[in-house]
Scaffold this active site. Structure first.
Site, short mmCIF file in Angstrom:
data_model
loop_
_atom_site.label_atom_id
_atom_site.label_comp_id
_atom_site.label_asym_id
_atom_site.label_seq_id
_atom_site.Cartn_x
_atom_site.Cartn_y
_atom_site.Cartn_z
N HIS A 22 -10.20 80.60 97.84
CA HIS A 22 -9.10 79.65 97.98
C HIS A 22 -8.34 79.91 99.28
CE1 HIS A 22 -9.13 78.21 93.64
NE2 HIS A 22 -10.04 79.18 93.67
N ASP A 128 -2.55 74.72 96.40
CA ASP A 128 -3.73 74.82 95.56
C ASP A 128 -3.54 74.05 94.26
OD1 ASP A 128 -5.79 76.14 93.71
OD2 ASP A 128 -6.17 77.18 95.60
#
Length: 470
Positions: A22, A128
């Protein structure tokens, strides 16, 4: 491109989940929008910022206006990684996700408030998808916020088609319990419930790869009727232009080893940064690789910890190899004991296949490099990605057919040997390599001038400008 309608620079606050896959995608995204004129504040813990900066490949951070805003490391329980477990999900990371929200939310709030006051609220947030709580802070500061999805559209589509009430088998014939522990499912569902105010979704994918599934996702309201921008693959242009070696500070030992191998002969083996194979599975994989007779480069290491990587501990996984294994395979097999420069490996002329866990980063990178995949999913979105790779794209083959076991069954040495030969030496493998080379060309087109992802990135930055409130 990065200014608003008055020609002022947009301030983009990027907040990633503190996991390598990520962090990496959102840092690449930061690079692309900084290159187009935006100023980026990348917000993460100091330990994870150090980790992701150390692992940058193919570009120089100092050439881009990316400002790192450090958060303290949250207090976490002592973590344990059980090398004997057959459950592949990294349970030791779940407390980190929860702690970032509950312990660091006030720190993110303070950083955001400072940035807004310094820039007259000409600010947008990109966060995210599993950090929905950022939307609450965005609303507090009257800042538009966008969701960055570190997983593909295909996975989201299939997950939507599984009833939220019945959480039984997915259409991939794999139980959700095998993919996700209940604790993480509850956390993720709560985060999704907070995403309603978001301005839209950003995905590290491209048109030829997933346009059909993005379209179906819009029709089924997976994206809640909001805009979706496909902006991938988010890789440095140097790799597409075959200039990567010019970007290296120094050749690593594994790249030097690859230089000595025949073109397209090496099988690259890696299961990502957050999963560890059991001792039994390491032994079977090692035997299968030896029996295949194929040259291989194997990244054999334990998972990143919740406190980011611990390089000095990576070597511990190698203790599960049989005595004399490396000596016996010297010249044909190369084992990397810590983090490896995956892009440099995948784009190397000697790499001919990738035995992968099918994380989305690895999937997109392998396709972009034109390397066919031998798919070995472990958890999370990886089974869906494997189905996309092998069933929809024909860009790889499965290491075996997966059953509906709640635990990952052991893959035998015989199965490894057979699968490696299938990818690297069979007619089917040749067709996979041909197909993935076609996809590589499409990936290059997508990010080039006038390409689909290039246009979507232009559209996204325009949307940033239009969404800023004064």
């Amino acid at each position: 491109m990065g200014g608003d309608e008055n020609g002022l620079r947009i301030q983009v606050v990027v907040v990633p989940l503190p996991l390598q896959g990520h962090l990496n995608q959102l840092l690449h995204f930061s690079r692309v929008i900084a290159q187009r004129g935006a100023t980026v504040s990348f917000v993460a813990t100091s330990a994870h910022i150090h980790q992701v900066r150390r692992r940058v490949q193919g570009w120089d951070l100092h050439n881009f206006d990316i400002r790192f805003k450090e958060l303290p490391m949250p207090h976490l329980p002592a973590e344990e990684i059980d090398a004997q477990s057959s459950l592949m999900f990294p349970f030791h990371l779940i407390p980190l996700f929860e702690a970032v929200e509950y312990q660091l939310g006030s720190h993110v709030d303070q950083i955001l408030g400072t940035i807004c006051s310094e820039n007259n609220n000409r600010v947008v947030i990109v966060h995210d998808s599993i950090m929905g709580w950022i939307q609450t802070l965005a609303k507090k500061h009257s800042v538009p916020a966008y969701i960055f999805s570190c997983i593909g559209a295909y996975y989201r589509l299939w997950m939507k088609r599984v009833s939220d009430q019945t959480w039984g088998l997915s259409p991939l014939n794999i139980s959700l319990k095998r993919c996700f522990p209940e604790r993480l499912l509850k956390y993720a569902m709560r985060q999704r419930s907070l995403l309603e105010p978001a301005k839209g979704y950003i995905i590290n994918t491209f048109s030829t790869l997933e346009s059909e599934f993005v379209h179906q996702g819009r029709e089924e309201l997976i994206y809640s009727g909001k805009p979706v921008w496909s902006v991938g693959p988010l890789l440095p242009q140097a790799f597409f232009n075959d200039e990567r070696r010019l970007q290296l500070q120094a050749d690593t030992e594994c790249v030097i080893w690859l230089d000595r191998q025949a073109p397209a002969s090496v099988l690259y083996v890696s299961f990502g940064s957050i999963s560890s194979l059991s001792a039994t599975q390491i032994g079977e994989l090692a035997d299968g690789l030896e029996r295949s007779g194929q040259p291989f480069l194997w990244v054999l290491r334990i998972s990143d910890g919740a406190h980011s990587s611990t390089e000095e501990q990576f070597d511990s996984a190698c203790k599960f190899l049989k005595q004399g294994y490396e000596k016996r395979l010297e010249g044909r097999g190369f084992i990397v004991r810590n983090w490896a420069p995956q892009l440099d490996i995948l784009f190397h002329k000697s790499t001919g296949g990738f035995l992968t866990h099918c994380g989305w980063n690895s999937t997109v990178e392998s396709i972009s490099a034109g390397v066919g995949m031998l798919t070995w999913p472990l958890h999370s979105d990886q089974f869906a990605n494997s189905a996309l790779i092998t069933g929809e794209l024909k860009a790889g083959v499965e290491v075996k057919e997966w059953g509906n076991a709640e635990e990952n069954e052991t893959v035998s040495a015989e199965e490894v040997e057979k699968a490696v030969k299938r990818l690297m030496r069979s007619e089917e493998g040749m067709q996979v390599r041909k197909r993935v080379q076609e996809l590589k060309g499409e990936a290059r087109k997508a990010v080039g001038d006038g390409g689909s992802s290039c246009k979507d990135m232009d559209s996204l930055l325009h949307h940033f400008s239009q969404s800023i409130s004064y």
